[in-house]
Enzyme design. Structure first.
Site, short mmCIF file in Angstrom:
data_model
loop_
_atom_site.label_atom_id
_atom_site.label_comp_id
_atom_site.label_asym_id
_atom_site.label_seq_id
_atom_site.Cartn_x
_atom_site.Cartn_y
_atom_site.Cartn_z
CG ASP A 84 -9.54 -24.37 20.83
OD1 ASP A 84 -10.46 -24.42 20.10
OD2 ASP A 84 -8.47 -24.21 20.24
CG HIS A 85 -15.55 -22.63 20.52
ND1 HIS A 85 -14.63 -21.79 20.02
CD2 HIS A 85 -16.36 -23.10 19.21
CE1 HIS A 85 -15.05 -21.34 18.63
NE2 HIS A 85 -15.91 -22.27 18.33
CG HIS A 111 -10.23 -22.60 16.86
ND1 HIS A 111 -10.60 -22.65 18.06
CD2 HIS A 111 -11.08 -21.43 16.50
CE1 HIS A 111 -11.15 -21.61 18.65
NE2 HIS A 111 -11.63 -20.70 17.63
C1 BG6 Z 1 -13.82 -18.05 17.38
C2 BG6 Z 1 -12.95 -17.20 16.40
O1 BG6 Z 1 -12.69 -18.45 18.39
O2 BG6 Z 1 -14.19 -19.07 16.26
C3 BG6 Z 1 -13.94 -16.59 15.37
O3 BG6 Z 1 -12.79 -15.97 17.31
C4 BG6 Z 1 -14.49 -17.48 14.43
O4 BG6 Z 1 -13.31 -15.37 14.61
C5 BG6 Z 1 -15.13 -18.63 15.63
O5 BG6 Z 1 -15.42 -16.97 13.70
C6 BG6 Z 1 -15.16 -19.76 14.58
O6 BG6 Z 1 -16.20 -20.85 15.49
P1 BG6 Z 1 -17.21 -21.71 14.75
O7 BG6 Z 1 -17.67 -22.57 16.28
O8 BG6 Z 1 -18.49 -20.89 14.40
O9 BG6 Z 1 -16.60 -22.46 13.90
#
Ligand code: BG6
Length: 518
Positions: free
Chosen positions: A201-202, A264
């Site tokens: 989960d980045h 997230h």
């Molecule tokens: C991803 C989703 O996991 O996270 C995207 O699939 C989203 O839809 C993105 O735009 C948002 O990540 P960040 O790091 O740009 O806030």
């Protein structure tokens, strides 16, 4: 002098991290967007920061016909395009790229895995043959197939020893509901132990998200206040000033609930609300997170309407430019009922949080891109100033600004200088940029490094992913087959449907939009 003092006060926790051993990383889906935008730039930045092990190899596995050279050339362009601009960005590219190799193959073709095995076996240094990290940047439906073929080719074994390890990194989404997540786990554990599986989960790799944990548990003054005794409610906003663009096909299957909330937002919530773990060991931290998620009061489908709001963006305008409606985006059905916005109210039924609402919201095409946690304290007792000023006396709040303009703000009341007695809210800001001016690694850099080092702290354990599905599945069931109503559409560029405001207004509260920070 001041800097020297600060240097003495730095507490280094690095000995918690294992050294990264020489290894080979194999990326499945090597021609895809994620590889070009995040993975290779992430590895390259680690290399420039001298964090990559020596030796290492990165092997790209995909269907398209490419040579090592053509893949390297493509990736050089990607690194230039997707990295933060900096002087000498590409200076180390050629040295780095000498470690990149391309292996053409179909993911459903067993002979392709044999070829991969033969290629991997040719490495001179034994650790490059024995330490294997398989990164599945593929469609989720391919996770089990790839793992099965890797296992059959003898590349992924259910074992773990000091000399030899095999790990799987899987991208989100992990399943599309509880049952599919259980089935996928069931498949993967045939080929790898849970400790060999790293679910990404980045958000957990973001500096500011990691800092929620450090902020809470290294500062006694805030932790003392972190409970139902002083906190009125918490708002978590992840707002995006972009539409689904070319990802309509994926998004039609996902929607905001699966794409953002199940992972997230719930991960951020867990960090904001969990109990202190007994140690910094990965399992101690993950145990507390799952405990917290299990304490979230289940939402029966018939309550969902009262506590959850969905929305979909309709055509709008931003800075004079028209923005299409979701239903007009490529690969989106013209009568799609998929939500691009979700707001929900959750309760955590434990001793610390009983009765405190947690409001979460996320959406595409909102006015700005900003993620923020706002901890809103209870108003002061109704005597002295509060009695005289009534609702104009603002309650204290802490805003954890996750992105952009990363930092933390504390809002409190102060006397306006002058001969009259006037109060107004003032804000104390901590800004990462001003304070550290340091290179902030991208989320993927942290996560790639941890996966190579075998540190699972920032990855999602099977029980965490399953608990998160248990929370969101009833919401999805409540929406099933219900077409969106007129008032569930919001204009692209606005803060979402009016019913999201009503969700808080019913409780006598209002959303605080990130840009309205004062
Ligand atoms: C991803 C989703 O996991 O996270 C995207 O699939 C989203 O839809 C993105 O735009 C948002 O990540 P960040 O790091 O740009 O806030």
């Amino acid at each position: 002098m001041m800097e020297q003092l600060d240097e003495l006060l730095i507490c280094r926790l690095e000995d918690r991290h294992k050294a990264v051993e020489p290894c080979t990383v194999v990326i499945f889906g090597a021609s895809g967007d994620l590889t070009a935008r995040k993975l290779i730039p992430g590895f390259y930045h680690l290399y420039c920061q001298k964090q990559m092990p020596r030796p290492f190899r990165i092997v790209g596995f995909a269907r398209r016909d490419k040579t090592d050279e053509s893949w390297r050339d493509e990736l050089k362009v990607a690194v230039k395009e997707y990295s933060r601009p900096q002087p000498g960005l590409i200076d180390a590219w050629d040295d780095f790229a000498a470690n990149l190799f391309y292996c053409r193959g179909d993911m459903d073709d067993p002979s392709a895995y044999q070829r991969l095995a033969e290629f991997l076996a040719k490495a001179d240094a034994p650790p490059l043959r024995q330490h294997l990290l398989f990164y599945l940047a593929t469609r989720p439906s391919q996770f089990s197939e790839v793992s099965r073929h890797l296992n059959a080719a003898g590349l992924l074994r259910k074992e773990h020893s000091e000399d030899s390890w095999h790990r799987l990194v899987v991208e989100k989404p992990f399943g599309h509901d509880l049952n599919s997540a259980l089935a996928l786990n069931h498949e993967l554990v045939k080929y790898a132990y849970e400790k060999q599986i790293f679910r990404i989960d980045h958000y957990l790799g973001k500096e500011t998200v990691q800092n929620i944990f450090l902020f809470r548990f290294s500062n006694a003054i805030f932790e003392e206040l972190w409970s139902r005794r002083t906190i009125d409610h918490v708002q978590i906003t992840v707002s995006e000033h972009l539409g689904v663009g070319s990802r309509g096909g994926y998004y039609e299957e996902a929607g905001a609930l699966r794409d953002m909330v199940q992972n997230h937002l719930l991960q951020v919530l867990a960090l904001v609300a969990m109990e202190p773990p007994v140690s910094l060991q990965p399992e101690a931290i993950r145990d507390e997170k799952v405990k917290l998620l299990k304490a979230i009061r289940p939402l029966a489908p018939n309550q969902a309407a009262a506590r959850v709001v969905r929305g979909q963006y309709a055509a709008g305008e931003s800075q004079g430019k028209p923005m299409p409606a979701y239903r007009q985006e490529p690969k989106v059905s013209p009568d799609s009922n998929v939500e691009t916005y979700v707001a929900l109210k959750l309760f955590i039924d434990n001793w610390r949080w009983s009765g405190v609402p947690f409001y979460l919201r996320t959406g595409k095409w909102l006015p700005i891109s900003a993620s923020e946690v706002r901890v809103q304290f209870q108003p002061p007792p109704h005597v002295l100033f509060a009695q005289q000023c009534g609702p104009t006396l603002d309650a204290n709040a802490i805003a954890l600004r996750l992105q952009p303009d990363e930092g933390i703000s504390l809002r409190f009341n102060g006397k306006i200088p002058g001969l009259s007695m006037e109060l107004r809210p003032v804000t104390m800001h901590f800004s990462y940029d001003t304070e550290f001016r340091a290179y902030t690694p991208e989320a993927y850099e942290r996560l790639l490094l941890d996966a190579m080092a075998g540190d699972p702290t920032l990855f999602i354990r099977a029980d965490v992913v399953e608990t998160a599905w248990r929370i969101v599945d009833p919401i999805r069931s409540a929406w099933a087959d219900k077409p969106l109503s007129e008032d569930e559409f919001y204009k692209a560029g606005s803060w979402g449907p009016a019913s999201a405001d009503a969700l808080l207004a019913r409780d006598g509260r209002a959303w605080r939009n990130p840009h309205e920070r004062g």
